[in-house]
Design a protein around this motif. Sequence first.
Motif, short mmCIF file in Angstrom:
data_model
loop_
_atom_site.label_atom_id
_atom_site.label_comp_id
_atom_site.label_asym_id
_atom_site.label_seq_id
_atom_site.Cartn_x
_atom_site.Cartn_y
_atom_site.Cartn_z
N VAL A 132 0.85 -1.05 0.13
CA VAL A 132 -0.07 0.17 0.05
C VAL A 132 0.98 1.30 -0.18
O VAL A 132 2.07 1.50 0.53
N ASP A 133 0.24 2.13 -0.62
CA ASP A 133 0.93 3.64 -0.53
C ASP A 133 0.62 4.17 0.88
O ASP A 133 -0.30 3.81 1.57
N PRO A 134 1.54 5.24 1.47
CA PRO A 134 1.22 5.80 2.71
C PRO A 134 0.12 6.81 2.81
O PRO A 134 0.38 7.99 2.90
N VAL A 135 -1.22 6.22 2.51
CA VAL A 135 -2.21 6.83 2.47
C VAL A 135 -3.33 6.36 3.67
O VAL A 135 -3.57 5.09 3.60
N LEU A 136 -3.76 7.28 4.28
CA LEU A 136 -4.54 6.72 5.74
C LEU A 136 -5.78 5.99 5.07
O LEU A 136 -5.95 4.86 5.67
N GLU A 151 2.40 -3.71 3.50
CA GLU A 151 3.86 -3.48 3.34
C GLU A 151 3.81 -2.00 2.63
O GLU A 151 3.00 -1.61 1.68
N LEU A 152 4.53 -1.14 3.34
CA LEU A 152 4.50 0.39 2.78
C LEU A 152 5.47 0.66 1.65
O LEU A 152 6.48 0.04 1.79
N TYR A 153 4.80 1.15 0.64
CA TYR A 153 5.46 1.22 -0.59
C TYR A 153 6.47 2.38 -0.33
O TYR A 153 5.89 3.59 -0.54
N THR A 154 7.84 2.17 -0.34
CA THR A 154 8.62 3.28 0.12
C THR A 154 9.38 4.09 -0.87
O THR A 154 10.28 5.01 -0.72
#
Length: 237
Positions: A132-136, A151-154
């Motif tokens: 996932v993107d870091p979007v709440l 898994e945060l897409y960094t």
Amino acid sequence: MAKLSVNINKIATLRNSRGGDVPNLLKVAADVQKFGAEGVTIHPRPDERHIRYQDARDLVPVVYTEYNIEGNPVTKFIDLVLETKPTQVTLVPDADDAITSNAGWDTIKHKTFLQEVIKEFQRNGIRTSIFVDPVLAMIEGAKETGADRIELYTEAFAHEYGLGNHDGIKPYIASAELANKLGLGINAGHDLSLDNIKFFKQNIPGLLEVSIGHALIAESLYLGLENVVNMYLQKLK
């Protein structure tokens, strides 16, 4: 300490470029674990341009730490995961022709589909993670799918960090805080490197695991694989 899972896709790419078995993928998988890595990651794609589906099968008796298989849950991929039963499956919405993963899931739009896939994996004792993107809103949506982890897409963080902008970590901190609140485990990956991994780890609460491939293998060309694995482990303490 966050666990280090080494993505060995690049080893398969190098092997495939000559059509033989050098470097030997299974030996590299065994070696990175011997050197201290707590997991091995692969990401087979439909065209098998690096990791082959048979590689996933052959790695089963070799990986004695955590075995993480990433990919888009098309039928062929789902069948492979159910056959090999890795420790973890990471669902990634990459297109067939993608050079590398370039976006996280829309966990709201694809909620029902993800729920069905995740239930099947969990029925077979396989931990599930969603890229996932870091979007709440996407973190909240991931919780609704029933996933065990995200898994945060960094890539965005790594890009900003390379420019000297440390504020690029802020969306990831907020996402991690929400994931912790929701009871989701936190993994991370994409463009993490020896340059940025310590800063990332120090700022992300509850980080459980990072999956690193491209940078780690590239760095190993200069510094040696065993040395680089241990350099990551020191930075992840």
